[in-house]
Design a protein around this motif. Structure first.
Motif, mmCIF file in Angstrom:
data_model
loop_
_atom_site.group_PDB
_atom_site.id
_atom_site.type_symbol
_atom_site.label_atom_id
_atom_site.label_comp_id
_atom_site.label_asym_id
_atom_site.label_seq_id
_atom_site.Cartn_x
_atom_site.Cartn_y
_atom_site.Cartn_z
ATOM 1 N N GLU A 102 -3.887 -11.998 2.267
ATOM 2 C CA GLU A 102 -2.535 -11.575 2.599
ATOM 3 C C GLU A 102 -2.554 -10.095 2.964
ATOM 4 O O GLU A 102 -2.949 -9.256 2.153
ATOM 5 N N LEU A 103 -2.160 -9.803 4.204
ATOM 6 C CA LEU A 103 -2.092 -8.413 4.642
ATOM 7 C C LEU A 103 -0.725 -7.860 4.269
ATOM 8 O O LEU A 103 0.313 -8.298 4.778
ATOM 9 N N ARG A 104 -0.708 -6.909 3.368
ATOM 10 C CA ARG A 104 0.543 -6.328 2.904
ATOM 11 C C ARG A 104 1.116 -5.367 3.949
ATOM 12 O O ARG A 104 0.398 -4.943 4.870
ATOM 13 N N PRO A 105 2.386 -4.990 3.828
ATOM 14 C CA PRO A 105 2.991 -4.079 4.808
ATOM 15 C C PRO A 105 2.255 -2.745 4.939
ATOM 16 O O PRO A 105 2.298 -2.114 5.997
ATOM 17 N N ASP A 106 1.579 -2.312 3.875
ATOM 18 C CA ASP A 106 0.847 -1.042 3.945
ATOM 19 C C ASP A 106 -0.604 -1.245 4.390
ATOM 20 O O ASP A 106 -1.437 -0.357 4.260
ATOM 21 N N VAL A 145 -6.952 1.432 10.104
ATOM 22 C CA VAL A 145 -5.510 1.235 9.951
ATOM 23 C C VAL A 145 -4.760 2.216 10.847
ATOM 24 O O VAL A 145 -5.324 3.220 11.281
ATOM 25 N N PRO A 146 -3.484 1.951 11.131
ATOM 26 C CA PRO A 146 -2.700 2.879 11.956
ATOM 27 C C PRO A 146 -2.652 4.275 11.328
ATOM 28 O O PRO A 146 -2.684 4.432 10.106
ATOM 29 N N ASP A 147 -2.533 5.262 12.176
ATOM 30 C CA ASP A 147 -2.585 6.653 11.737
ATOM 31 C C ASP A 147 -1.606 6.952 10.604
ATOM 32 O O ASP A 147 -1.978 7.492 9.563
ATOM 33 N N GLU A 148 -0.332 6.614 10.816
ATOM 34 C CA GLU A 148 0.672 6.993 9.831
ATOM 35 C C GLU A 148 0.486 6.231 8.513
ATOM 36 O O GLU A 148 0.812 6.752 7.447
ATOM 37 N N VAL A 149 -0.037 5.020 8.584
ATOM 38 C CA VAL A 149 -0.347 4.274 7.364
ATOM 39 C C VAL A 149 -1.451 4.987 6.589
ATOM 40 O O VAL A 149 -1.391 5.142 5.361
ATOM 41 N N PHE A 150 -2.472 5.425 7.309
ATOM 42 C CA PHE A 150 -3.583 6.153 6.698
ATOM 43 C C PHE A 150 -3.089 7.415 6.000
ATOM 44 O O PHE A 150 -3.413 7.673 4.832
ATOM 45 N N PHE A 151 -2.275 8.200 6.694
ATOM 46 C CA PHE A 151 -1.773 9.444 6.112
ATOM 47 C C PHE A 151 -0.865 9.178 4.916
ATOM 48 O O PHE A 151 -0.899 9.921 3.935
#
Length: 309
Positions: A34-38, A114-120
C-alpha cells in the motif's frame, strides 16, 4: 532521495509521476504494497531473499574494511551506536528504536525516488526516506538509483550525530521554501556536494562523510587518494553555482572543517542568496574559481568530456 537530488531536474517528477510509479510497479517495488499519501510503504521484510541478504553482507564487509582510516569518526560512531546488522538487510523498525532515542529521527521505507516536496517534507519532520530494495549482484559497484544499502548504510549512521541531524532537518525545511522560489537547482547542488559527496578536514587528514562516497568502493579510494579531482574548501555560494557529475566520480569535492560549519551555513535566509546567484554564471564541475580555497588542484586525468548536470 528525490528526483531533483538524483538528476538535477527540479520539478521533473511532476510531469512523470504516473510513469515513475508504473516503472516502480513493473519492477516489483510496489507489488502487494500500500503506497501511502506520503509515498511511504511498510518495509516488506518478508520479500528479502537470501541473495538480498548476501549482497548486503558483501557490501557491508567490503565497505567496513575499506573505510578504516578514510571515513569520519562521526560516521563510525553512528554505525557503532546503531548496531546495524552486518549479515542481513536491517529491519527499519529496529534501527528506529535507537535512532529515535538519539536524535528523534526515523527511517521510512519508500519504493524508490519520491517527488521533491515529499522528500523535503520528510526531512523537515526528521524522517529519512530509504529505498527498501537491494541492488542486483551485477550492480555491486554501480546503480543509477539509490538502493537500501546506499540509503541505510550510507546515510543513516550520521543521523545519530546531533549536529548533522539538525542540518538535515534544516535542509528539508529549506527545500520546501526553495521549491516555492524556483531555486531547487541551487539547493540540490548543496545536497549533492555535502550529504552525498562531502569530505571533512580532521587533524588526521581528509575524511569521507558523504553517503555517495561511503557506499562506493571505488569512490572511497578515488575521493581521497586520486590526484585527478579538485578538493576545495566549503563555501555555500560557490557550491550553489557548481554543476556536478552523475555518471562518473566527481571532478570536485568540497571540504568542510566541521559539521558545525555545515549547519551554521544553513541558518541564514537563502532567498536573497538565490536572487544574487541568479545573476552569476554557473560553474562547471571541474572549474576552479577566483577566491577558492584550493586544497588540491586536480590533474584532470581521466575526466569524462560529457556534459555536467
Amino acid at each position: 532521495m528525490s528526483i531533483a537530488m538524483a538528476n538535477e531536474a527540479p520539478g521533473a517528477f511532476q510531469g512523470t509521476l504516473t510513469d515513475k510509479l508504473k516503472e516502480q510497479f513493473d519492477a516489483g517495488l510496489l507489488s502487494g504494497q500500500e503506497l501511502r499519501p506520503d509515498f511511504t510503504i511498510a518495509q516488506p521484510v518478508h520479500r528479502y531473499t537470501s541473495i538480498d541478504h548476501a549482497i548486503w553482507r558483501k557490501l557491508y564487509e567490503r565497505q567496513a574494511e575499506m573505510l578504516r582510516g578514510r571515513v569520519s569518526d562521526e560516521f563510525l560512531q553512528g554505525l557503532a551506536t546503531l548496531g546495524m546488522e552486518k549479515d542481513r538487510v536491517p529491519d527499519f523498525d529496529q534501527l528506529n528504536e535507537t535512532l529515535m532515542r538519539a536524535t528523534g529521527w526515523q527511517v521510512v521505507a519508500v519504493p524508490g525516488l519520491v517527488p521533491d516536496e515529499v522528500f523535503f517534507e520528510h526531512l523537515a519532520n526528521r524522517r529519512f526516506p530509504a529505498s527498501w530494495w537491494m541492488r542486483k549482484p551485477e550492480q555491486l559497484d554501480y546503480l543509477q538509483e539509490p538502493d537500501c544499502f546506499h540509503d541505510v548504510f550510507g546515510h543513516v549512521p550520521l543521523l545519530i550525530n546531533p549536529v548533522f541531524a539538525d542540518y538535515m532537518e534544516a535542509y528539508g525545511k529549506g527545500g520546501l521554501k526553495a521549491a516555492g522560489l524556483g531555486a531547487l537547482d541551487m539547493l540540490s547542488r548543496l545536497y549533492w556536494y555535502t550529504v552525498e559527496f562531502g569530505l571533512i578536514r580532521t587533524p588526521q587528514g581528509l575524511r569521507i562523510y558523504g553517503a555517495g562516497i561511503v557506499s562506493s568502493q571505488g569512490e572511497s579510494i578515488y575521493s581521497l587518494d586520486s590526484a585527478s579531482p579538485n578538493r576545495i574548501g566549503f563555501e555555500v555560494r560557490r557550491i550553489m553555482r557548481t554543476r556536478y557529475r552523475i555518471d562518473t566520480f566527481q571532478k570536485t569535492y568540497f571540504v568542510i572543517d566541521s559539521f558545525e560549519q555545515l549547519f551554521d551555513a544553513t541558518r541564514p535566509d537563502f532567498a536573497p542568496l538565490y536572487e544574487a546567484l541568479r545573476a552569476q554564471p554557473t560553474l562547471g564541475a571541474g572549474d576552479i574559481a577566483e577566491g577558492d580555497l584550493v586544497l588540491n588542484a586536480g590533474t584532470r586525468e581521466g575526466w569524462a568530456d560529457t556534459e555536467d548536470i
